[in-house]
Design a protein around this motif. Structure first.
Motif, PDB file in Angstrom:
ATOM      1  N   ILE A 310       0.848  -1.189   0.000  1.00  8.90           N
ATOM      2  CA  ILE A 310       0.000   0.000   0.000  1.00  8.90           C
ATOM      3  C   ILE A 310       0.887   1.243   0.000  1.00  8.90           C
ATOM      4  N   ILE A 311       0.394   2.294  -0.640  1.00  2.69           N
ATOM      5  CA  ILE A 311       1.048   3.601  -0.629  1.00  2.69           C
ATOM      6  C   ILE A 311       0.114   4.547   0.112  1.00  2.69           C
ATOM      7  N   LEU A 312       0.620   5.238   1.111  1.00  5.07           N
ATOM      8  CA  LEU A 312      -0.237   6.115   1.892  1.00  5.07           C
ATOM      9  C   LEU A 312       0.547   7.334   2.360  1.00  5.07           C
ATOM     10  N   HIS A 313      -0.196   8.328   2.754  1.00  4.05           N
ATOM     11  CA  HIS A 313       0.412   9.555   3.287  1.00  4.05           C
ATOM     12  C   HIS A 313       0.457   9.474   4.804  1.00  4.05           C
ATOM     13  N   LEU A 314       1.643   9.679   5.381  1.00  3.26           N
ATOM     14  CA  LEU A 314       1.797   9.813   6.826  1.00  3.26           C
ATOM     15  C   LEU A 314       2.601  11.086   7.092  1.00  3.26           C
ATOM     16  N   ASN A 412      10.647 -12.459  -5.871  1.00  2.61           N
ATOM     17  CA  ASN A 412      11.265 -13.269  -4.827  1.00  2.61           C
ATOM     18  C   ASN A 412      10.403 -14.486  -4.530  1.00  2.61           C
ATOM     19  N   GLU A 413      10.904 -15.667  -4.866  1.00  2.00           N
ATOM     20  CA  GLU A 413      10.151 -16.912  -4.699  1.00  2.00           C
ATOM     21  C   GLU A 413      10.196 -17.429  -3.266  1.00  2.00           C
ATOM     22  N   ASN A 414      11.062 -16.876  -2.419  1.00  2.00           N
ATOM     23  CA  ASN A 414      11.210 -17.372  -1.052  1.00  2.00           C
ATOM     24  C   ASN A 414      10.382 -16.584  -0.043  1.00  2.00           C
ATOM     25  N   ASN A 415       9.468 -15.755  -0.522  1.00  2.00           N
ATOM     26  CA  ASN A 415       8.688 -14.909   0.369  1.00  2.00           C
ATOM     27  C   ASN A 415       7.552 -15.710   1.009  1.00  2.00           C
ATOM     28  N   ARG A 416       7.741 -16.094   2.282  1.00  2.00           N
ATOM     29  CA  ARG A 416       6.701 -16.803   3.013  1.00  2.00           C
ATOM     30  C   ARG A 416       6.146 -15.970   4.169  1.00  2.00           C
ATOM     31  N   TYR A 417       6.804 -14.875   4.490  1.00  6.40           N
ATOM     32  CA  TYR A 417       6.482 -14.183   5.730  1.00  6.40           C
ATOM     33  C   TYR A 417       5.943 -12.766   5.533  1.00  6.40           C
ATOM     34  N   LEU A 418       6.451 -12.076   4.536  1.00  5.22           N
ATOM     35  CA  LEU A 418       6.109 -10.667   4.377  1.00  5.22           C
ATOM     36  C   LEU A 418       4.656 -10.515   3.952  1.00  5.22           C
ATOM     37  N   GLN A 419       3.846  -9.895   4.812  1.00  2.54           N
ATOM     38  CA  GLN A 419       2.416  -9.747   4.547  1.00  2.54           C
ATOM     39  C   GLN A 419       2.040  -8.344   4.077  1.00  2.54           C
ATOM     40  N   LEU A 420       2.725  -7.342   4.610  1.00  2.04           N
ATOM     41  CA  LEU A 420       2.326  -5.966   4.316  1.00  2.04           C
ATOM     42  C   LEU A 420       3.553  -5.090   4.130  1.00  2.04           C
ATOM     43  N   VAL A 421       3.584  -4.380   3.005  1.00  6.50           N
ATOM     44  CA  VAL A 421       4.615  -3.380   2.738  1.00  6.50           C
ATOM     45  C   VAL A 421       3.922  -2.024   2.658  1.00  6.50           C
ATOM     46  N   LYS A 422       4.293  -1.115   3.558  1.00 10.41           N
ATOM     47  CA  LYS A 422       3.709   0.233   3.551  1.00 10.41           C
ATOM     48  C   LYS A 422       4.720   1.209   2.964  1.00 10.41           C
ATOM     49  N   LEU A 423       4.375   1.787   1.829  1.00 11.20           N
ATOM     50  CA  LEU A 423       5.210   2.803   1.204  1.00 11.20           C
ATOM     51  C   LEU A 423       4.621   4.158   1.592  1.00 11.20           C
ATOM     52  N   ILE A 424       5.355   4.934   2.370  1.00 10.49           N
ATOM     53  CA  ILE A 424       4.768   6.173   2.876  1.00 10.49           C
ATOM     54  C   ILE A 424       5.358   7.386   2.163  1.00 10.49           C
ATOM     55  N   VAL A 425       4.471   8.338   1.925  1.00  7.91           N
ATOM     56  CA  VAL A 425       4.830   9.622   1.326  1.00  7.91           C
ATOM     57  C   VAL A 425       4.569  10.686   2.389  1.00  7.91           C
ATOM     58  N   LEU A 426       5.586  11.420   2.763  1.00  3.72           N
ATOM     59  CA  LEU A 426       5.457  12.386   3.853  1.00  3.72           C
ATOM     60  C   LEU A 426       4.775  13.676   3.413  1.00  3.72           C
ATOM     61  N   ASP A 427       4.952  14.064   2.170  1.00  5.30           N
ATOM     62  CA  ASP A 427       4.357  15.308   1.672  1.00  5.30           C
ATOM     63  C   ASP A 427       2.938  15.036   1.166  1.00  5.30           C
ATOM     64  N   GLY A 428       1.962  15.716   1.765  1.00  5.14           N
ATOM     65  CA  GLY A 428       0.572  15.490   1.399  1.00  5.14           C
ATOM     66  C   GLY A 428       0.259  15.851  -0.037  1.00  5.14           C
ATOM     67  N   ASN A 429       0.838  16.928  -0.545  1.00  2.39           N
ATOM     68  CA  ASN A 429       0.582  17.339  -1.929  1.00  2.39           C
ATOM     69  C   ASN A 429       1.135  16.315  -2.915  1.00  2.39           C
ATOM     70  N   SER A 430       2.303  15.748  -2.616  1.00  5.61           N
ATOM     71  CA  SER A 430       2.880  14.731  -3.497  1.00  5.61           C
ATOM     72  C   SER A 430       1.987  13.491  -3.545  1.00  5.61           C
ATOM     73  N   PHE A 431       1.444  13.122  -2.396  1.00  2.00           N
ATOM     74  CA  PHE A 431       0.567  11.946  -2.373  1.00  2.00           C
ATOM     75  C   PHE A 431      -0.732  12.229  -3.122  1.00  2.00           C
ATOM     76  N   ALA A 432      -1.291  13.434  -2.956  1.00  2.00           N
ATOM     77  CA  ALA A 432      -2.518  13.797  -3.674  1.00  2.00           C
ATOM     78  C   ALA A 432      -2.288  13.757  -5.186  1.00  2.00           C
ATOM     79  N   SER A 433      -1.119  14.211  -5.642  1.00  2.00           N
ATOM     80  CA  SER A 433      -0.790  14.158  -7.073  1.00  2.00           C
ATOM     81  C   SER A 433      -0.690  12.711  -7.554  1.00  2.00           C
ATOM     82  N   LEU A 434      -0.112  11.856  -6.701  1.00  2.00           N
ATOM     83  CA  LEU A 434       0.012  10.442  -7.054  1.00  2.00           C
ATOM     84  C   LEU A 434      -1.355   9.779  -7.172  1.00  2.00           C
ATOM     85  N   LEU A 435      -2.264  10.113  -6.260  1.00  6.36           N
ATOM     86  CA  LEU A 435      -3.629   9.593  -6.335  1.00  6.36           C
ATOM     87  C   LEU A 435      -4.315  10.032  -7.623  1.00  6.36           C
TER      88      LEU A 435
END
Length: 505
Positions: A310-314, A412-435
């Motif tokens: 997921i990509i989100l603004h924090l 990566n074929e060995n991925n058995r554990y990773l469930q959630l990757v959070k990609l965060i964008v700190l600048d609100g305007n940059s995230f709004a443009s991405l949306l």
């Protein structure tokens, strides 16, 4: 009364959509409307489930908030053919449930972990992790117990439980002259799908505590569970046991059980480190409340097999709430130490709570360095990570970084554990443009009617805009195929049909 044919049609459309989206798990509320009885909905569910060809669905939750009705439905379903497993998690409370008042629990219960051997503990109860067949001559803990009390324990166990036990259920035997009781339970192999393994694990530990209270015992000792052949992540084991202890302490009336102990082998360094991280070195248990976020959010989401990205603004990286925080700096702004380090990253365990990983990357080495980070994450068996994306770099746009990380996860074929990757964008305007850019690309794809393809001609999961509100919808009854989660459940619909037909006759 709802139109019966329309109910079936809607359920069929739902299964078709699940298949189209390649989803692994599904939750269905049994109480859809007041005029539709739960048993009738189950019949419609059975009819709808038989129609589509399902290749991806592995776990189904039937959710219902009435615990008494849940127990009735569970018994009804279990009366059919033994072709499916049914698990009722309604007995395990959550932090959203109101805790008991202090005067309702006059006796406090303490928790501690210690290094040593489980069979040397002078407690009323010890816990043993075994397999569903209760083969006590397999497994290190089982063998050490048999060595102390004698092989007659295995014979008595089979006499009392000739058909074995299900995952999460308890088999209770005498502790002979060493303890009052020995509690045995079985765990499935680790899978991230629908957090099934973690829920079974928590339920098993919680059941042990409830049973110890019923048996009027004062103390219970657990070994570290699941981190060997079952491949449970060390941090998840420590965190799940901590949560089960907390829920018992604050939500269950107890007047007998006073002490809970986890025994770690001195050579098990990874487990010791995990318990120091999630519980600490203190001899008492504090409640670690889970932060609940109720506000509606807009995010971008892509599902890559078992991993959701997921990509989100924090506004700050302080709110990452994950097992590892990865921050990326370009060479111009990176510290001299980071720029000169050989593998391009600095790893540090922050206060024994999470990994802090600092990466120096630019356009030329971004893929290589992020690949190394992902390899480290998988080696550590981490389930949730947060990556603070590199911002204000025209050579590496946010979308490009997100796609690189998505592709690395997919490859990566060995991925058995990773469930959630959070990609965060700190600048609100940059995230709004991405949306906004994502929505425009979605419209463009619809006009072309051509999804993007990779080099093998297969479409990659795209980032989609999702608006959601994090609210509680707890699974009260889970239906799971009796096969490994890694196998495609192609015959699940037929098994469910037979089981439900026989149960509802």
């Amino acid at each position: 009364m709802p139109d019966q044919d329309k109910v079936k049609q809607h359920l069929q459309e739902m299964f078709s959509k699940v298949e189209e989206e390649k989803l692994n798990s599904l939750a269905i509320p049994l109480k859809m409307c007041d005029s539709l009885p739960e048993v009738t909905l189950l019949q419609h569910f059975n009819a709808a489930f038989n129609k589509p060809e399902l290749k991806y669905l592995k776990v189904i939750y039937l959710c219902y908030e009435d615990i008494q009705m849940t127990e009735k439905l569970t018994m009804m379903l279990k009366s059919g053919q033994n072709s499916l497993n049914f698990y009722d998690f309604s007995k395990v409370p959550t932090y959203r449930d109101k805790p008991l008042k202090d005067k309702e629990n006059p006796v406090d219960v303490t928790f501690r972990w210690t290094q040593g051997d489980i069979i040397d503990q002078k407690t009323d109860i010890i816990v043993n992790s075994t397999n569903k067949e209760l083969q006590l001559k397999k497994g290190a803990v089982s063998l050490s117990i048999l060595k102390k009390v004698g092989n007659s324990l295995a014979e008595k166990c089979h006499e009392k439980y000739p058909n074995g036990i299900d995952y999460g259920s308890l088999a209770i035997t005498s502790g002979e002259k060493c303890w009052k009781y020995i509690y045995h339970f079985a765990l499935p192999s680790w899978t991230v799908n629908a957090e099934f393994s973690k829920k079974i694990f928590e339920q098993a530990v919680y059941n042990c505590l409830i049973q110890a209270e019923k048996d009027k015992c004062n103390s219970i000792a657990f070994p570290v569970l699941g981190t060997g052949k079952l491949k449970y992540p060390w941090d998840d084991v420590a965190r799940t046991m901590r949560n089960a202890f907390c829920k018992f302490k604050f939500h269950c009336r107890h007047i007998n059980l006073k002490e809970m102990i986890v025994v770690l082998h001195p050579d098990d360094k990874r487990s010791i480190e995990a318990f120091e991280t999630w519980i600490g070195k203190q001899s008492y248990l504090d409640l670690f409340s889970e932060e609940l976020l109720h506000q509606t959010k807009s995010i971008l989401e892509a599902r890559c097999n078992v991993t959701k990205i997921i990509i989100l603004h924090l506004p700050s990286t302080r709110f990452h709430q994950s097992d590892a925080l990865i921050t990326i700096s370009d060479p111009e702004h990176a510290s001299p130490v980071l720029k000169n380090i050989k593998d391009g990253m600095i790893k540090d365990k922050q206060g024994c709570t999470f990994w802090s990983i600092k990466v120096c990357s630019n356009k030329t080495n971004y893929i290589r360095n992020m690949g190394k980070v992902l390899e480290f994450i998988l080696e550590e068996r981490l389930s949730t990570i947060t990556i603070s994306l590199l911002e204000n770099d025209d050579t590496l746009p946010l979308r490009r970084q997100s796609k690189i990380i998505r592709d690395l996860v997919l490859e990566n074929e060995n991925n058995r554990y990773l469930q959630l990757v959070k990609l965060i964008v700190l600048d609100g305007n940059s995230f709004a443009s991405l949306l906004s850019e994502t929505e425009q690309r979605k419209l463009d794809r619809r006009s072309r009617l051509m999804p993007g393809k990779n080099v093998f001609g297969l479409s990659k999961p795209t980032f989609k805009a999702v608006t959601y509100s994090e609210t509680s919808q707890l699974p009260k009854l889970i239906i799971s195929a009796k096969m490994e989660d890694v196998i495609v459940v192609s015959d699940l619909e037929e098994k469910l049909k037979v089981s439900l037909n026989e149960a509802l006759v």
